[in-house]
Write an enzyme that holds these catalytic residues in place. Structure first.
Site, mmCIF file in Angstrom:
data_model
loop_
_atom_site.group_PDB
_atom_site.id
_atom_site.type_symbol
_atom_site.label_atom_id
_atom_site.label_comp_id
_atom_site.label_asym_id
_atom_site.label_seq_id
_atom_site.Cartn_x
_atom_site.Cartn_y
_atom_site.Cartn_z
ATOM 1 N N SER A 121 75.143 -132.607 68.568
ATOM 2 C CA SER A 121 75.909 -131.936 67.526
ATOM 3 C C SER A 121 76.832 -132.931 66.825
ATOM 4 C CB SER A 121 76.745 -130.794 68.124
ATOM 5 O OG SER A 121 77.453 -130.105 67.108
ATOM 6 N N LYS A 171 73.181 -126.014 73.615
ATOM 7 C CA LYS A 171 73.110 -126.331 72.189
ATOM 8 C C LYS A 171 72.627 -125.115 71.391
ATOM 9 C CE LYS A 171 73.249 -129.034 68.536
ATOM 10 N NZ LYS A 171 72.390 -128.467 67.510
ATOM 11 N N HIS A 174 75.596 -122.913 71.113
ATOM 12 C CA HIS A 174 76.493 -123.624 70.196
ATOM 13 C C HIS A 174 76.118 -123.327 68.747
ATOM 14 C CE1 HIS A 174 76.968 -127.121 67.513
ATOM 15 N NE2 HIS A 174 78.077 -127.430 68.170
ATOM 16 N N ASN A 175 74.836 -123.394 68.431
ATOM 17 C CA ASN A 175 74.413 -123.153 67.052
ATOM 18 C C ASN A 175 74.568 -121.689 66.655
ATOM 19 O OD1 ASN A 175 73.750 -125.848 67.150
ATOM 20 N ND2 ASN A 175 71.775 -125.599 66.163
ATOM 21 N N GLU A 178 78.104 -121.394 65.803
ATOM 22 C CA GLU A 178 78.274 -122.032 64.491
ATOM 23 C C GLU A 178 77.909 -121.072 63.358
ATOM 24 O OE1 GLU A 178 75.583 -125.224 62.161
ATOM 25 O OE2 GLU A 178 76.319 -125.905 64.111
#
Length: 301
Positions: A121, A171, A174-175, A178
């Site tokens: 990231s 991840k 995480h996205n 986001e």
């Protein structure tokens, strides 16, 4: 330290330069010879033939894939397997589905090779100056290449998240987060844009960058975009959904975990891609039929 890099796109290319500046001997593979020539000026060796690329790496080799998720990763692994040797380490730094990473780990293990999944990231700036790295895989294997991860991350975060798949799972979430954060910022800007007050969104976001509870990298990027173009006139309001939020929601459903904010942000992206707006047309048609409500009709061309 030596690192073999495959994938010189928007993330792989700046990461190669990042590694070189941090004392890593970076060796790259690309079938685009012009990229190899450009990197040579920075002291980075490159090869257009995969066999020559692998031969240039000192065993036990460390090869980092920075290529699109899915079939491209499987295709590259199929090409690499006959060339790699037991003890070599393959790192997938792309946005792969965590269960694909678990499958690839098992595939390489059969040949005595190692696999780590590394969620990356920070965007292109992070790749160039220090990426946030979330790594999954065997603890002993991670320890062998931890100095490499630490160097590439610079002052950004870097740690082993757990066993194989954990890096890409983290991840993925995480996205999804986001997506929700970006949508919240965008909706706030929309409210202010339609307010009766003469608010300058470039000024608002520049203030929010400094000491606000909503400050951060996304706000920095928003402020930079609005400083260049306050009304964003050149941009169509069509937003792609790259896949990680889909996986996040699918996983939330499988686990029975509510994630309404991430789901709403994902659906907003789907809606942005719908030029026909048939759902809205249907609601307007129903209101016309049951109550004689006014309908805005399309002008004939």
């Amino acid at each position: 330290m030596q690192l073999g890099m495959i994938g010189l796109g928007k993330m792989g290319l700046p990461m190669a330069h990042n590694g070189r500046e941090r004392g890593i001997e970076v060796v790259v593979f690309s079938e685009k010879t012009e990229k190899i020539a450009d990197l040579a000026t920075d002291g980075i060796k490159g090869y257009a033939r995969l066999e020559e690329f692998i031969a240039a790496l000192v065993p036990p080799r460390v090869v980092w894939l920075m290529i699109p998720a899915g079939s491209p990763v499987d295709a590259m692994i199929s090409r690499l397997l006959p060339l790699l040797a037991p003890g070599d380490i393959l790192i997938d730094g792309g946005n792969s589905w965590y269960q694909d990473s678990q499958r690839r780990y098992a595939q390489l293990k059969q040949s005595g090779m190692h696999f780590l999944d590394a969620g990356t990231s920070g965007g292109t700036e992070g790749a160039r100056h220090g990426a946030c790295l979330m790594v999954g895989g065997d603890k002993a294997v991670y320890s062998r290449v931890e100095p490499l991860f630490t160097a590439l991350s610079g002052s950004s975060g870097c740690a082993r998240m757990g066993e194989t798949g954990a890096g890409h799972f983290v991840k993925m979430v995480h996205n999804g987060i986001e997506y929700g954060m970006m949508q919240a910022i965008a909706e706030g800007l929309e409210i202010m844009r339609h307010s009766p007050l003469d608010l300058k969104l470039d000024t608002v976001t520049s203030v929010w960058q400094k000491g606000s509870i909503v400050s951060g990298l996304l706000m920095d990027m928003t402020a930079a975009a609005l400083a260049r173009e306050p009304d964003l006139h050149s941009i169509e309001g069509v937003v792609a959904a790259s896949g990680e939020a889909n996986w996040t929601i699918n996983e939330a459903v499988r686990l029975g975990v509510a994630a309404p904010t991430i789901a709403a942000a994902l659906f907003a992206r789907f809606k942005s891609q719908d030029a026909e707006k048939f759902a809205e047309k249907s609601v307007a048609a129903m209101r016309r039929e049951f109550g004689g409500h006014a309908v805005v009709y399309r002008e004939e061309e």
